[in-house]
Write an enzyme that holds these catalytic residues in place. Structure first.
Site, short mmCIF file in Angstrom:
data_model
loop_
_atom_site.label_atom_id
_atom_site.label_comp_id
_atom_site.label_asym_id
_atom_site.label_seq_id
_atom_site.Cartn_x
_atom_site.Cartn_y
_atom_site.Cartn_z
N ALA A 14 0.83 -1.23 0.00
CA ALA A 14 0.00 0.00 0.00
C ALA A 14 0.85 1.26 0.00
O ALA A 14 0.31 2.37 -0.01
CB ALA A 14 -0.92 0.00 1.23
N ASP A 43 0.69 -6.31 3.58
CA ASP A 43 0.83 -5.03 4.28
C ASP A 43 0.20 -5.20 5.67
O ASP A 43 -0.35 -6.26 6.00
CB ASP A 43 0.19 -3.87 3.48
CG ASP A 43 0.92 -2.54 3.77
OD1 ASP A 43 1.02 -2.18 4.96
OD2 ASP A 43 1.40 -1.90 2.82
N ARG A 93 12.47 6.86 5.75
CA ARG A 93 13.19 7.94 6.41
C ARG A 93 12.47 9.26 6.14
O ARG A 93 12.03 9.50 5.04
CB ARG A 93 14.58 7.97 5.79
CG ARG A 93 15.59 8.77 6.47
CD ARG A 93 16.94 8.22 6.07
NE ARG A 93 17.24 8.45 4.67
CZ ARG A 93 18.25 9.21 4.23
NH1 ARG A 93 19.02 9.84 5.10
NH2 ARG A 93 18.50 9.32 2.95
N ARG A 99 19.83 6.60 7.92
CA ARG A 99 19.35 5.23 7.81
C ARG A 99 19.51 4.47 9.11
O ARG A 99 18.72 3.59 9.43
CB ARG A 99 20.06 4.53 6.68
CG ARG A 99 19.55 4.98 5.33
CD ARG A 99 20.39 4.38 4.24
NE ARG A 99 19.92 4.80 2.93
CZ ARG A 99 20.10 6.02 2.44
NH1 ARG A 99 20.75 6.92 3.13
NH2 ARG A 99 19.65 6.32 1.24
N ASN A 106 13.12 -1.10 12.08
CA ASN A 106 12.75 -1.96 10.96
C ASN A 106 13.32 -3.37 11.05
O ASN A 106 12.84 -4.28 10.37
CB ASN A 106 13.19 -1.31 9.64
CG ASN A 106 12.25 -0.17 9.25
OD1 ASN A 106 11.11 -0.13 9.69
ND2 ASN A 106 12.73 0.75 8.45
N GLN A 113 9.87 -11.84 8.60
CA GLN A 113 9.69 -12.15 7.17
C GLN A 113 10.73 -13.17 6.68
O GLN A 113 10.41 -14.01 5.84
CB GLN A 113 9.71 -10.86 6.35
CG GLN A 113 8.48 -10.00 6.70
CD GLN A 113 8.34 -8.75 5.87
OE1 GLN A 113 9.16 -8.47 4.99
NE2 GLN A 113 7.30 -7.98 6.14
N VAL A 130 14.32 -3.98 -0.23
CA VAL A 130 14.33 -2.56 -0.59
C VAL A 130 14.24 -1.71 0.69
O VAL A 130 14.88 -0.67 0.81
CB VAL A 130 13.15 -2.25 -1.54
CG1 VAL A 130 13.05 -0.75 -1.83
CG2 VAL A 130 13.29 -3.04 -2.85
N ASP A 163 21.37 3.27 -6.62
CA ASP A 163 22.65 4.00 -6.54
C ASP A 163 23.43 3.85 -7.86
O ASP A 163 24.03 4.80 -8.35
CB ASP A 163 23.45 3.47 -5.35
CG ASP A 163 22.57 3.42 -4.12
OD1 ASP A 163 22.04 4.47 -3.75
OD2 ASP A 163 22.36 2.32 -3.56
N HIS A 191 24.06 0.73 1.08
CA HIS A 191 23.14 1.72 0.52
C HIS A 191 22.96 2.83 1.55
O HIS A 191 21.99 2.89 2.30
CB HIS A 191 21.79 1.07 0.18
CG HIS A 191 20.76 2.08 -0.25
ND1 HIS A 191 20.87 2.82 -1.40
CD2 HIS A 191 19.62 2.51 0.35
CE1 HIS A 191 19.84 3.63 -1.51
NE2 HIS A 191 19.07 3.47 -0.44
N1 LIG Z 1 17.06 0.61 -1.14
C1 LIG Z 1 16.69 1.71 -1.74
O1 LIG Z 1 17.35 2.17 -2.69
C2 LIG Z 1 15.47 2.45 -1.30
C3 LIG Z 1 14.76 2.07 -0.20
N2 LIG Z 1 13.65 2.75 0.23
C4 LIG Z 1 12.96 2.23 1.41
O2 LIG Z 1 11.79 1.53 1.00
C5 LIG Z 1 10.88 1.44 2.09
C6 LIG Z 1 9.46 1.74 1.65
O3 LIG Z 1 9.36 3.06 1.18
P1 LIG Z 1 7.94 3.71 0.79
O4 LIG Z 1 7.16 2.79 -0.08
O5 LIG Z 1 8.25 5.06 0.33
O6 LIG Z 1 7.25 3.78 2.21
P2 LIG Z 1 5.69 3.98 2.58
O7 LIG Z 1 5.62 4.42 4.00
O8 LIG Z 1 5.00 4.77 1.53
O9 LIG Z 1 5.16 2.50 2.49
C7 LIG Z 1 5.60 1.50 3.34
C8 LIG Z 1 4.51 0.47 3.41
O10 LIG Z 1 5.02 -0.60 4.16
C9 LIG Z 1 4.01 -1.04 5.02
N3 LIG Z 1 4.60 -1.79 6.13
C10 LIG Z 1 5.20 -1.33 7.25
N4 LIG Z 1 5.55 -2.36 8.02
C11 LIG Z 1 5.21 -3.48 7.36
C12 LIG Z 1 5.32 -4.86 7.65
N5 LIG Z 1 5.85 -5.29 8.79
N6 LIG Z 1 4.87 -5.74 6.74
C13 LIG Z 1 4.30 -5.33 5.59
N7 LIG Z 1 4.15 -4.05 5.27
C14 LIG Z 1 4.61 -3.13 6.14
C15 LIG Z 1 3.30 0.24 5.44
O11 LIG Z 1 2.00 -0.03 5.97
C16 LIG Z 1 3.25 0.98 4.12
O12 LIG Z 1 2.11 0.64 3.35
C17 LIG Z 1 11.45 2.39 3.14
O13 LIG Z 1 12.17 1.64 4.09
C18 LIG Z 1 12.40 3.26 2.35
O14 LIG Z 1 13.41 3.81 3.17
C19 LIG Z 1 13.19 3.83 -0.47
C20 LIG Z 1 13.85 4.27 -1.58
C21 LIG Z 1 15.06 3.64 -2.08
O1 LIG Z 2 17.13 7.95 1.27
C1 LIG Z 2 16.14 7.31 1.63
O2 LIG Z 2 15.74 7.17 2.79
C2 LIG Z 2 15.40 6.57 0.55
C3 LIG Z 2 16.45 5.87 -0.17
O3 LIG Z 2 16.96 4.87 0.28
C4 LIG Z 2 16.99 6.50 -1.35
O4 LIG Z 2 16.32 7.31 -1.99
O5 LIG Z 2 18.14 6.17 -1.67
#
Ligand SMILES: NC(=O)C1=CN([C@@H]2O[C@H](COP(=O)(O)OP(=O)(O)OC[C@H]3O[C@@H](n4cnc5c(N)ncnc54)[C@H](O)[C@@H]3O)[C@@H](O)[C@H]2O)C=CC1
Ligand SMILES: O=C([O-])CC(=O)C(=O)O
Length: 330
Positions: A14, A43, A93, A99, A106, A113, A130, A163, A191
């Site tokens: 979601a 979710d 974040r 982070r 987290n 999981q 992710v 990245d 990351h």
């Molecule tokens: N590795 C990367 O390059 C990147 C990582 N991210 C990370 O991705 C993650 C998600 O980001 P968004 O979608 O923007 O966040 P968001 O807050 O829009 O969505 C997160 C979703 O995860 C759900 N959620 C939370 N705990 C959960 C659980 N235990 N089981 C299942 N669902 C759960 C929430 O209810 C929400 O629907 C964040 O940790 C963010 O930091 C974001 C951008 C890049």
């Molecule tokens: O910076 C954040 O928290 C989200 C992320 O991982 C990115 O955009 O690289």
């Protein structure tokens, strides 16, 4: 005859990344335009109504490749027989947060999981984490899964592809050449802002990008920090963390792992096998090539003093993160 559908589990369905990701998976951009998929969406209980809304929109796209979907708040149901698991769900974040601040919050999600994947997923399930801090979350999921022992540890990966893509984009902007002309970029490590985007092997139409740019100060003082801090810059600009570009990178990571890279290098966060002196098991950004559904770390690249220093800095951060979650892993 059409192919059997592949079950793809996506957590955080979601959320904002989910909203960009699911439609592209269902349209065939991740596994190929001839590969039906079944989406298994996880979710939290309070997000189930929103997940249903996303499913209504998926239905309304009438995707020919979408062979089915379920929504659940139970990880054991979401990961059942999954061949691919995209672990996106976590708290993102906000402005001013690093982070590390997310680590303890987290980490618990990924023990639950990791266990559910190990007990219920397809034994060759490919996992991409992710949710941040993604390297250490992938490590936690892998270590928890190892206690059950059904899924190979090497199948637990973290997303460094955003990245990698960011580094390519910065080189394209700097040189005025198309992104598609570049090969052999690497982003080593975590990351996080300690990551080391390394252009020493990068070529554009066969020419050395390092020689083409010929500006070591730009490399060290502009390129490396711009790529490393891009996530924070997006948060600052949007008030929300990157979502469409993150979903795009997740698609790239899995597509290349599943379908192969034809010899191209891609950056993947994978559990170290000891390559380049990185301790075994640490989930680290490495240059990889993919073939026949397997990735392989590119071997034998020379590491100069500057690179060694940068690689050690990002490794040290990952070792600290590992230390920080030791108690959770029992
Ligand atoms: N590795 C990367 O390059 C990147 C990582 N991210 C990370 O991705 C993650 C998600 O980001 P968004 O979608 O923007 O966040 P968001 O807050 O829009 O969505 C997160 C979703 O995860 C759900 N959620 C939370 N705990 C959960 C659980 N235990 N089981 C299942 N669902 C759960 C929430 O209810 C929400 O629907 C964040 O940790 C963010 O930091 C974001 C951008 C890049
Ligand atoms: O910076 C954040 O928290 C989200 C992320 O991982 C990115 O955009 O690289």
């Amino acid at each position: 005859m059409s192919k059997a559908p592949v079950r793809v589990a996506v957590t955080g369905a979601a959320g904002q990344i989910g909203y960009s990701l699911l439609f592209r998976i269902a349209s065939g951009e991740m596994l190929g335009k001839d590969q039906p998929v079944i989406l298994q969406l996880l979710d939290l209980p309070q997000a189930q109504k929103a997940v249903k809304g996303v499913m209504m929109e998926l239905e309304d796209c009438a995707f020919p490749l979408l062979a089915g979907m379920i929504a659940t708040d139970d990880p054991n149901v979401a990961f059942k027989d999954a061949q691919i698991a995209l672990l996106v769900g976590a708290r993102p974040r906000g402005p001013g947060m690093e982070r590390k601040d997310l680590l303890s919050e987290n980490a618990k999600i990924f023990t639950v999981q990791g266990k559910a994947i190990a007990e219920h997923a397809n034994p060759d399930c490919k996992v991409l984490v992710v949710g941040n801090p993604c390297n250490t979350n992938a490590y936690i999921a892998m270590k928890t899964a190892e206690k059950v022992g059904r899924i190979p540890s090497k199948n637990f990966t973290a997303m460094l592809r955003l990245d990698h893509n960011r580094a390519l984009a910065q080189l394209a902007i700097k040189t005025g050449r198309p992104v598609s002309s570049f090969e052999h970029i690497v982003v080593w490590g975590n990351h996080s802002p300690t990551m080391y985007p390394d252009y020493r092997f990068c070529t554009s139409n066969g020419e050395s990008v390092k020689d083409l740019i010929n500006d070591e100060t730009w490399y060290r003082e502009v390129f490396i920090p711009t790529v490393g801090k891009r996530g924070a810059a997006i948060i600052e600009a949007r008030g929300l963390s990157s979502a469409a570009s993150a979903a795009n990178a997740a698609i790239d990571h899995i597509r290349d792992w599943w379908l192969g890279t034809n010899g191209r290098w891609v950056t993947m966060g994978v559990p170290s096998d000891g390559s380049y002196g990185i301790p075994e098991g640490i989930v680290f950004g490495f240059p990889c090539v993919c073939e026949n559904g397997e990735y392989r770390i590119v071997q034998g690249l020379p590491i100069d003093d500057f690179s060694r220093e940068r690689i050690l800095a990002t490794l040290n951060e990952l070792m600290e993160e590992r230390e920080g979650v030791k108690d959770l892993l029992g």
